[in-house]
Design a protein around this motif. Sequence first.
Motif, PDB file in Angstrom:
ATOM      1  N   LEU A 194      -9.167  -4.295  25.292  1.00 54.88           N
ATOM      2  CA  LEU A 194      -8.641  -5.193  26.321  1.00 54.88           C
ATOM      3  C   LEU A 194      -7.632  -4.483  27.218  1.00 54.88           C
ATOM      4  CD1 LEU A 194      -8.068  -8.434  24.191  1.00 54.88           C
ATOM      5  CD2 LEU A 194      -9.981  -7.925  25.735  1.00 54.88           C
ATOM      6  N   TYR A 195      -7.448  -5.057  28.396  1.00 54.00           N
ATOM      7  CA  TYR A 195      -6.439  -4.545  29.337  1.00 54.00           C
ATOM      8  C   TYR A 195      -5.054  -4.709  28.695  1.00 54.00           C
ATOM      9  CZ  TYR A 195      -4.240  -3.592  33.866  1.00 54.00           C
ATOM     10  OH  TYR A 195      -3.505  -3.030  34.886  1.00 54.00           O
ATOM     11  N   ARG A 196      -4.287  -3.614  28.636  1.00 50.18           N
ATOM     12  CA  ARG A 196      -3.062  -3.635  27.830  1.00 50.18           C
ATOM     13  C   ARG A 196      -1.774  -3.777  28.622  1.00 50.18           C
ATOM     14  NH1 ARG A 196      -1.237   1.973  26.622  1.00 50.18           N
ATOM     15  NH2 ARG A 196      -2.428   3.456  27.878  1.00 50.18           N
ATOM     16  N   TYR A 197      -1.839  -3.775  29.937  1.00 53.50           N
ATOM     17  CA  TYR A 197      -0.620  -3.900  30.745  1.00 53.50           C
ATOM     18  C   TYR A 197      -0.544  -5.301  31.342  1.00 53.50           C
ATOM     19  CZ  TYR A 197      -0.612   1.171  30.352  1.00 53.50           C
ATOM     20  OH  TYR A 197      -0.606   2.454  29.863  1.00 53.50           O
ATOM     21  N   MET A 256      -1.096  -6.632  35.055  1.00 57.97           N
ATOM     22  CA  MET A 256      -0.229  -5.841  35.921  1.00 57.97           C
ATOM     23  C   MET A 256      -1.098  -4.975  36.837  1.00 57.97           C
ATOM     24  SD  MET A 256       2.776  -3.249  34.561  1.00 57.97           S
ATOM     25  CE  MET A 256       3.288  -4.466  33.347  1.00 57.97           C
ATOM     26  N   PRO A 257      -0.870  -4.952  38.163  1.00 62.65           N
ATOM     27  CA  PRO A 257      -1.689  -4.108  39.050  1.00 62.65           C
ATOM     28  C   PRO A 257      -1.560  -2.633  38.700  1.00 62.65           C
ATOM     29  CG  PRO A 257      -0.447  -5.724  40.316  1.00 62.65           C
ATOM     30  CD  PRO A 257       0.085  -5.775  38.909  1.00 62.65           C
ATOM     31  N   VAL A 258      -2.647  -1.908  38.889  1.00 64.85           N
ATOM     32  CA  VAL A 258      -2.647  -0.469  38.636  1.00 64.85           C
ATOM     33  C   VAL A 258      -2.753   0.263  39.969  1.00 64.85           C
ATOM     34  CG1 VAL A 258      -5.154  -0.496  38.238  1.00 64.85           C
ATOM     35  CG2 VAL A 258      -3.788   1.439  37.443  1.00 64.85           C
ATOM     36  N   GLU A 259      -1.899   1.249  40.157  1.00 64.80           N
ATOM     37  CA  GLU A 259      -1.841   2.031  41.395  1.00 64.80           C
ATOM     38  C   GLU A 259      -2.594   3.336  41.182  1.00 64.80           C
ATOM     39  OE1 GLU A 259       1.825   2.738  44.492  1.00 64.80           O
ATOM     40  OE2 GLU A 259       2.165   3.149  42.370  1.00 64.80           O
ATOM     41  N   VAL A 260      -3.536   3.626  42.075  1.00 62.16           N
ATOM     42  CA  VAL A 260      -4.409   4.794  41.910  1.00 62.16           C
ATOM     43  C   VAL A 260      -4.376   5.644  43.185  1.00 62.16           C
ATOM     44  CG1 VAL A 260      -5.917   3.513  40.343  1.00 62.16           C
ATOM     45  CG2 VAL A 260      -6.449   3.570  42.793  1.00 62.16           C
ATOM     46  N   PRO A 261      -4.838   6.896  43.108  1.00 63.41           N
ATOM     47  CA  PRO A 261      -4.904   7.735  44.319  1.00 63.41           C
ATOM     48  C   PRO A 261      -5.752   7.063  45.391  1.00 63.41           C
ATOM     49  CG  PRO A 261      -5.271   9.060  42.347  1.00 63.41           C
ATOM     50  CD  PRO A 261      -5.267   7.643  41.902  1.00 63.41           C
ATOM     51  N   LYS A 262      -5.322   7.206  46.634  1.00 61.34           N
ATOM     52  CA  LYS A 262      -6.011   6.477  47.708  1.00 61.34           C
ATOM     53  C   LYS A 262      -7.432   6.973  47.947  1.00 61.34           C
ATOM     54  CE  LYS A 262      -3.945   9.158  51.515  1.00 61.34           C
ATOM     55  NZ  LYS A 262      -3.113   9.035  52.740  1.00 61.34           N
ATOM     56  N   ASP A 263      -7.723   8.224  47.561  1.00 60.95           N
ATOM     57  CA  ASP A 263      -9.081   8.722  47.745  1.00 60.95           C
ATOM     58  C   ASP A 263      -9.998   8.304  46.591  1.00 60.95           C
ATOM     59  OD1 ASP A 263      -7.546  10.332  46.075  1.00 60.95           O
ATOM     60  OD2 ASP A 263      -8.702  12.143  46.506  1.00 60.95           O
ATOM     61  N   MET A 264      -9.460   7.616  45.598  1.00 58.58           N
ATOM     62  CA  MET A 264     -10.266   7.146  44.465  1.00 58.58           C
ATOM     63  C   MET A 264     -10.233   5.622  44.353  1.00 58.58           C
ATOM     64  SD  MET A 264      -9.150   9.964  41.620  1.00 58.58           S
ATOM     65  CE  MET A 264      -9.370  11.725  41.934  1.00 58.58           C
ATOM     66  N   TYR A 265      -9.725   4.976  45.381  1.00 51.78           N
ATOM     67  CA  TYR A 265      -9.532   3.521  45.322  1.00 51.78           C
ATOM     68  C   TYR A 265     -10.854   2.775  45.128  1.00 51.78           C
ATOM     69  CZ  TYR A 265      -8.491  -1.224  46.913  1.00 51.78           C
ATOM     70  OH  TYR A 265      -8.385  -2.575  47.001  1.00 51.78           O
ATOM     71  N   GLY A 322       4.848  -1.024  29.047  1.00 51.00           N
ATOM     72  CA  GLY A 322       5.731  -1.450  30.122  1.00 51.00           C
ATOM     73  C   GLY A 322       5.296  -0.868  31.454  1.00 51.00           C
ATOM     74  N   PRO A 323       5.885  -1.314  32.542  1.00 53.77           N
ATOM     75  CA  PRO A 323       5.500  -0.812  33.876  1.00 53.77           C
ATOM     76  C   PRO A 323       6.024   0.596  34.123  1.00 53.77           C
ATOM     77  CG  PRO A 323       7.342  -2.335  34.059  1.00 53.77           C
ATOM     78  CD  PRO A 323       6.927  -2.360  32.621  1.00 53.77           C
ATOM     79  N   ASP A 324       5.370   1.289  35.040  1.00 53.50           N
ATOM     80  CA  ASP A 324       5.833   2.614  35.472  1.00 53.50           C
ATOM     81  C   ASP A 324       6.821   2.489  36.624  1.00 53.50           C
ATOM     82  OD1 ASP A 324       4.331   4.075  33.626  1.00 53.50           O
ATOM     83  OD2 ASP A 324       2.554   3.999  34.909  1.00 53.50           O
ATOM     84  N   ARG A 325       6.547   1.532  37.527  1.00 52.40           N
ATOM     85  CA  ARG A 325       7.405   1.372  38.696  1.00 52.40           C
ATOM     86  C   ARG A 325       7.624  -0.105  38.986  1.00 52.40           C
ATOM     87  NH1 ARG A 325       6.861   3.459  43.793  1.00 52.40           N
ATOM     88  NH2 ARG A 325       4.755   2.657  44.068  1.00 52.40           N
ATOM     89  N   MET A 326       8.756  -0.385  39.640  1.00 53.72           N
ATOM     90  CA  MET A 326       9.035  -1.728  40.147  1.00 53.72           C
ATOM     91  C   MET A 326       9.188  -1.616  41.655  1.00 53.72           C
ATOM     92  SD  MET A 326       9.106  -3.808  37.509  1.00 53.72           S
ATOM     93  CE  MET A 326       9.906  -5.246  38.223  1.00 53.72           C
TER      94      MET A 326
END
Length: 451
Positions: A164-167, A175-184, A131-135
């Motif tokens: 395979l991608y599981r989200y 589902m988009p994945v949110e990552v640290p901005k310095d590792m984008y 499931g998602p972490d955030r909405m």
Amino acid sequence: LVRLTLFCSMLVLWQVQHSGACFLWRYWRWLLPFSARIDIIFYIWYHAYQERLLWNFEVSKMADKNERSVYIGAVSGCNVISAEKAVVPANYSAVNSTTGHGLMAEEALTVIDKFSGRSAEVVGRTNIKNGPDRMVDGAALQTKFYNSGKGCVQACFDKENGGLYRYLNSDGSPMPVEVPKDMYDDAVEAFRAKISQGKVPGVTDVNEAGNYVRKSDLTYADAMNLCKPFTAQSLLYDCATGIIYCSFAFGISALAAFILEYSRNGRNKKKALFSAVRTGAKVFGLSYVAHILCSQFARTELFKSVWDITGYINSEGFFGGAVKSVNNAVRFSVGDSVSSVSASLTQFSKMFRAGIFMNLFTMLIFLVPDTVRVFVRDISGFEYLNRVFMIVISRIFSTVFYITAALMLGSFSSLPYMVSMTVCLAASCIGGIAGRAVVSKLTERFMILRA
């Protein structure tokens, strides 16, 4: 935000003007930056001109007993909220968890989104598989904070089932994945490689990788610092959450003080407004500073060493059920999800430890002015003990009233948390008034018997 923090800190200092704390003002030009001093000078001039609405060195000598009762009651209710909210930094602090920075980043990013005007919520605590972490504005997001962009992306792919991608969203799209901005950039390259390998269902164009990797507002170092006490990131997070929750106490206490003063002073709107703003500002200031200090304390090693009550309560017995009911009622009142019995015991234990700190701090602020007065013989020892007893009983009544209101509202599962929190804070203000009334009656009886 820094100026607001300084302003609220000054409100607490006003409570101890007669305790010698005013020596700080002699050295304020070294303690505060120039811009903050300009703000303070304007603030002092303006309110001194406006009949000394807030800038009043006698502010702790409140003429109206009901106003003081509302003050104590509202602060006590806000302390309950802050104690519950301290569970989050306690759970994910660096001294408790080596992986808590990712979950703490979810909380911080949600706060940032809310302040940016977006609708945001942390939903990953439901433990729904994949499931998602955030909405955020209705869009589901996965939030990954690993020490590399490749690691953030790799965590989104199933180790089994062909990797395979599981989200996936309900419509089957990734589902988009949110990552640290310095590792984008590193994360986008890693996602592009996965697309080329055919690991992302429904996506074949590697140039679309940027559509499924979102740059967050935090760096990896920011997320790590959120879990440590007295860092810039953790302080800003606590300042932001303090504004959100303590503003409720400001509004409720100001309204209660206005009603009491308006009815007491022959419907004088001007005096009632002054009383309302003064009380609301004092409640917000003390509650805000206490919230920040408590949340910082929850991240320390010392917090872990404070008495843990979980070993003394049987989760299957009556007290275990009572703890679960109280814990979930308080969580419901601030918009958090309910927990199982075992989780409730752990959460309640941390909330209890935070409550100990909150009570010690606020009681110190409440008692310092009267303690100084008894030493300079401004009040008698009996008057001092009576005031101490009044504060203690008022705080107990306020806390009990808050929890009782939360328990009563618990059956309304669809009730917005803003409504439940407002009702509970109003109940704590009533508890403060009721506690003072009880002490007044007991004092009258004692004086009659003594005579």
